[in-house]
Design a protein around this motif. Structure first.
Motif, PDB file in Angstrom:
ATOM      1  N   VAL A  24       0.857  -1.183   0.000  1.00  0.00           N
ATOM      2  CA  VAL A  24       0.000   0.000   0.000  1.00  0.00           C
ATOM      3  C   VAL A  24       0.893   1.232   0.000  1.00  0.00           C
ATOM      4  CG1 VAL A  24      -1.795   1.302   1.188  1.00  0.00           C
ATOM      5  CG2 VAL A  24      -1.826  -1.200   1.248  1.00  0.00           C
ATOM      6  N   ALA A  25       0.632   2.153  -0.917  1.00  0.00           N
ATOM      7  CA  ALA A  25       1.418   3.380  -1.043  1.00  0.00           C
ATOM      8  C   ALA A  25       0.558   4.576  -0.649  1.00  0.00           C
ATOM      9  CB  ALA A  25       1.918   3.544  -2.474  1.00  0.00           C
ATOM     10  N   LEU A  26       1.112   5.455   0.201  1.00  0.00           N
ATOM     11  CA  LEU A  26       0.433   6.664   0.628  1.00  0.00           C
ATOM     12  C   LEU A  26       1.253   7.868   0.220  1.00  0.00           C
ATOM     13  CD1 LEU A  26       0.032   4.358   2.991  1.00  0.00           C
ATOM     14  CD2 LEU A  26      -1.048   6.212   4.230  1.00  0.00           C
ATOM     15  N   GLY A  27       0.560   8.998  -0.053  1.00  0.00           N
ATOM     16  CA  GLY A  27       1.330  10.201  -0.331  1.00  0.00           C
ATOM     17  C   GLY A  27       0.641  11.171  -1.255  1.00  0.00           C
ATOM     18  N   ASP A  28       1.479  11.876  -2.024  1.00  0.00           N
ATOM     19  CA  ASP A  28       1.017  12.960  -2.887  1.00  0.00           C
ATOM     20  C   ASP A  28       1.418  12.665  -4.335  1.00  0.00           C
ATOM     21  OD1 ASP A  28       3.793  13.571  -2.886  1.00  0.00           O
ATOM     22  OD2 ASP A  28       3.552  14.883  -1.163  1.00  0.00           O
ATOM     23  N   SER A  29       1.719  13.704  -5.102  1.00  0.00           N
ATOM     24  CA  SER A  29       1.993  13.526  -6.528  1.00  0.00           C
ATOM     25  C   SER A  29       3.203  12.638  -6.791  1.00  0.00           C
ATOM     26  CB  SER A  29       2.200  14.889  -7.196  1.00  0.00           C
ATOM     27  OG  SER A  29       3.291  15.591  -6.597  1.00  0.00           O
TER      28      SER A  29
END
Length: 259
Positions: free
Chosen positions: A11-16
């Motif tokens: 699972v990847a979290l974050g912004d651009s």
């Protein structure tokens, strides 16, 4: 860490940066390092599952509010969290609040997964970034503290000369090219204890720098198409990700042919 480890979910979290800008595919969507990493992990595990909750423009408070609890509930083998950098680029930034929210996120995510991966993001040189560099380095120092406190992994991209090369950055000077994202995927892959396929730190071959006229034209285009709109959004409180959903909100089997 065990070499050649096995991971069945990510699972990847974050912004651009984690959404994949500016690694654009022919259909106009973005791929990016997280999708590249997922594809490589899926090739090793037939039942591999992947979610990417990242949305461009998100601040750390929005990541905590909109992504962290959902990611923790997925109980994935690997979770990556990259956030806070957008906050440091705002005209006003409460670094104490940013660090507190980042620790809140790490405190929730670390017990929910086998491997929590944090990142000291890459940065290219330039006059715009120099203004914000002290905040960025304060954030990165705190990430090192969190890693020691919670036992996370850290991918250190910030000081790598190869990723500071302007040729690995898109014309907006904020997002990596496809080659830059590919190198980030390799760096995370190696941090997870998987056998390296290349040295992602290898610098590009030397090339002749563009002439004065070409540099001025590039600067003018950058200011017109990217810098001024970016400043306008910062001053008005708007975000490039307003109203956009996560690119892969559910932890589902990953098939690169149907991304």
């Amino acid at each position: 860490m065990e070499m050649n480890a096995s991971y069945t979910s990510f699972v990847a979290l974050g912004d651009s940066f984690t959404e994949g800008m500016s690694d654009r595919l022919p259909d106009g969507t973005y791929r990016g390092w997280a999708d590249l990493l997922a594809a490589r992990l899926a090739a090793r595990e037939p039942d591999f599952r992947y979610a990417n909750l990242a949305v461009r423009g998100k601040l750390i408070g929005q990541i905590v509010e909109e992504q962290v609890d959902a990611a923790a509930a997925m109980r994935a083998d690997v979770v990556t969290l990259v956030g806070g950098l957008n906050d440091t680029l705002r005209p006003k930034c409460d670094m104490g609040r940013v660090k507190g929210l980042l620790e809140e996120a790490v405190g929730k995510l670390a017990p929910s997964c086998d491997r929590l991966v944090l990142m000291r993001s890459p940065g290219r040189n330039g006059p715009v970034m120099e203004r914000f560099r002290p905040r960025m380095e304060e954030l990165f120092a705190f990430i090192a503290e969190l890693s020691a406190r919670y036992g996370t992994l850290v991918v250190d991209l910030y000081g790598a000369p190869a990723l500071g090369d302007p040729r690995l950055w898109d014309v907006d000077r904020l997002h990596l090219t496809s080659e830059g994202h590919r190198r980030v995927a390799e760096a995370v892959w190696q941090t997870l204890g998987l056998p390296p396929e290349e040295d992602w730190r290898t610098e590009l071959p030397p090339s002749l720098p563009p002439g004065w006229a070409a540099r001025r034209a590039a600067d003018a285009r950058f200011a017109r198409e990217h810098l001024l709109p970016w400043i306008g959004r910062r001053l008005s409180g708007r975000s490039s990700g307003d109203g956009l959903p996560p690119k892969r909100p559910d932890l589902l089997p990953y098939d690169a042919r149907h991304r």
